[in-house]
Design an enzyme around this catalytic site. Structure first.
Site, PDB file in Angstrom:
ATOM      1  N   LEU A 161       0.831  -1.201   0.000  1.00 57.30           N
ATOM      2  CA  LEU A 161       0.000   0.000   0.000  1.00 57.30           C
ATOM      3  C   LEU A 161       0.872   1.260   0.000  1.00 57.30           C
ATOM      4  CD1 LEU A 161      -2.783   1.424   0.263  1.00 57.30           C
ATOM      5  CD2 LEU A 161      -2.544   1.217   2.742  1.00 57.30           C
ATOM      6  N   PRO A 212       6.579   5.941  -1.710  1.00 53.88           N
ATOM      7  CA  PRO A 212       7.567   6.911  -1.228  1.00 53.88           C
ATOM      8  C   PRO A 212       6.988   8.273  -0.844  1.00 53.88           C
ATOM      9  CG  PRO A 212       8.439   5.728  -3.126  1.00 53.88           C
ATOM     10  CD  PRO A 212       7.003   5.303  -2.977  1.00 53.88           C
ATOM     11  N   ASN A 213       6.002   8.757  -1.595  1.00 54.28           N
ATOM     12  CA  ASN A 213       5.474  10.099  -1.339  1.00 54.28           C
ATOM     13  C   ASN A 213       4.064  10.101  -0.760  1.00 54.28           C
ATOM     14  OD1 ASN A 213       7.797  11.481  -2.413  1.00 54.28           O
ATOM     15  ND2 ASN A 213       7.098  10.825  -4.444  1.00 54.28           N
ATOM     16  N   SER A 235       0.298   8.179   4.786  1.00 53.43           N
ATOM     17  CA  SER A 235      -1.116   8.156   5.179  1.00 53.43           C
ATOM     18  C   SER A 235      -2.021   8.747   4.106  1.00 53.43           C
ATOM     19  CB  SER A 235      -1.294   8.930   6.498  1.00 53.43           C
ATOM     20  OG  SER A 235      -0.506   8.359   7.517  1.00 53.43           O
ATOM     21  N   ILE A 244       7.947  -2.177   2.281  1.00 50.47           N
ATOM     22  CA  ILE A 244       7.131  -3.379   2.180  1.00 50.47           C
ATOM     23  C   ILE A 244       7.843  -4.560   2.836  1.00 50.47           C
ATOM     24  CG2 ILE A 244       5.904  -4.940   0.624  1.00 50.47           C
ATOM     25  CD1 ILE A 244       4.924  -1.961   0.661  1.00 50.47           C
ATOM     26  N   GLU A 252       2.007   0.507  10.093  1.00 49.02           N
ATOM     27  CA  GLU A 252       0.549   0.312  10.008  1.00 49.02           C
ATOM     28  C   GLU A 252      -0.223   1.446  10.676  1.00 49.02           C
ATOM     29  OE1 GLU A 252      -1.200  -3.555  10.208  1.00 49.02           O
ATOM     30  OE2 GLU A 252       0.743  -4.528   9.973  1.00 49.02           O
ATOM     31  N   THR A 269       0.929   5.570  12.170  1.00 50.65           N
ATOM     32  CA  THR A 269       1.668   6.155  13.280  1.00 50.65           C
ATOM     33  C   THR A 269       0.759   6.361  14.495  1.00 50.65           C
ATOM     34  OG1 THR A 269       1.143   8.394  12.561  1.00 50.65           O
ATOM     35  CG2 THR A 269       3.163   7.395  11.677  1.00 50.65           C
TER      36      THR A 269
END
Length: 387
Positions: free
Chosen positions: A133, A136-137, A140, A165, A371, A373
């Site tokens: 999921l 890099p950018n 959330s 991952i 998963e 913060t």
């Protein structure tokens, strides 16, 4: 943690958990403990170990027997993660990611043909799973992901990259969330099953991490990767809805991982405090140390109760959004706190790799980040409370 009850189901769960705990302690003493620092130093991912965990039934803990799993509930699953993570958080992390993310996504959302094909391979440990999921950018902010999937006839063509991952290089199959609509639009992502060896699917850079160093964390890269249309999980546009449900269960996994690391840190601190003498007495006899240990033990117990409360809701098929976020938030934060206190109890030795406290300290921090913060957990909890 045991509950005082005459309920046959709960008694059976307690017996299962006792059996799992003993099995993992025996296995870990032979197969993990002697090698964990070597793996940590070299960042070696012990792939063969997970075949052995599969033989023990730990790679498909909550997958039904009909798909080759162990058929247990979430209390047993939580116990398994805690026991592994007491020995080595890296192994607990990889086992949890395989179970709750890749395998869990297929179990919860795939069609019968997909389940029949992939779950037996994953639950046995013959295949290792990954779940993609994060990019890099877009942490959330997953709605603006750059990985896209375009339908061409009887195939989907994937282009983009995922990072952070677990098993990004070594996995045999991955569930990948890719954008199938406009950036920022609602229902703009879908979930796909991608097998290793598919042209255009490769592992990328492996992360050089502070802790959890023998749990592989790497990029997954998709370059005109063509997969059959049959590999779509559910309907087009269901990707985020599915992912949120998977993450609800995944937060229970990270809460359990946190509890295991915290308990491991507490155990080594207690042992050391009884052996280390100052002024002719073990340091455990001094109030400054004994009170510290009392607070550590109390916070650990509270974290376990929150985690098992979320597990109970999961077993009953009820919403675990709030309970899972609370368990993950509290357990991950106290894991860092207990690991920090363990280093303090060891004193100067706690800062060296010759003693076990420093590894718990390094491993614990990831639990407040992965998963979702701690800040994201507070957002989830506040939304649920303020409904």
């Amino acid at each position: 943690m045991q509950l005082l009850t005459d309920d046959p189901q709960i008694k059976q769960e307690e017996e299962n958990r006792a059996m799992i705990s003993e099995m993992i302690r025996d296995f870990g003493a032979k197969e993990i403990e002697p090698f964990k620092m070597e793996w940590d130093e070299s960042q070696e991912f012990p792939r063969a170990l997970f075949h052995k965990l599969g033989e023990l039934g730990l790679m498909g803990v909550f997958i039904p027997h009909e798909y080759g799993g162990s058929g247990f509930g979430y209390h047993e699953y939580v116990t398994a993660i805690i026991e592994l993570s007491k020995i080595d958080g890296s192994i607990g992390l990889s086992m949890a990611a395989h179970n709750s993310l890749c395998t869990g996504h297929i179990y919860q959302h795939a069609n019968e043909a997909q389940k029949a094909k992939y779950l037996p391979l994953l639950a046995s440990g013959e295949w290792l799973g990954a779940w993609g999921l994060t990019e890099p950018n877009t942490g959330s902010d997953a709605g603006n992901m750059k990985t896209v999937a375009i339908r061409e006839g009887d195939e989907w063509v994937l282009n983009g990259a995922k990072n952070f991952i677990t098993h990004g290089i070594s996995s045999d199959v991955a569930v990948v969330i890719a954008r199938t609509g406009e950036a920022g639009a609602s229902r703009n992502a879908s979930a796909f099953i991608v097998e290793r060896g598919t042209p255009g699917f490769s592992g990328g850079r492996k992360e050089n991490k502070l802790g959890m160093r023998c749990s592989e964390t790497a990029e997954m890269i998709f370059d005109n990767c063509r997969i059959p249309a049959a590999n779509l999980i559910g309907e087009v546009g269901d990707g985020f809805v599915q992912s949120l449900k998977v993450l609800d269960g995944g937060r229970i996994s990270i809460a359990a991982l946190s509890c295991g690391i915290a308990e491991g840190a507490l155990n080594v601190a207690v042992k050391y405090s009884k052996e280390r003498e100052q002024f002719g007495k073990p340091i455990s006899s001094f109030q400054g140390i004994s009170f510290k240990i009392a607070e550590m033990a109390t916070k650990l117990e509270a974290a376990k109760l929150l985690t098992h409360q979320a597990a109970e809701l999961k077993n009953k098929g009820k919403s675990v959004t709030k309970a899972g976020a609370m368990a993950k938030l509290y357990a991950s934060e106290i894991s860092v706190e207990l690991a920090n206190e363990a280093v303090q109890i060891f004193g100067g030795y706690g800062y060296t790799k010759d003693y076990p406290a420093e590894k718990y300290y390094r491993d614990a921090k990831l639990c407040t980040i992965g998963e979702g913060t701690s800040e994201i957990q507070k957002l989830v909890i506040s939304r649920e409370v303020l409904r």
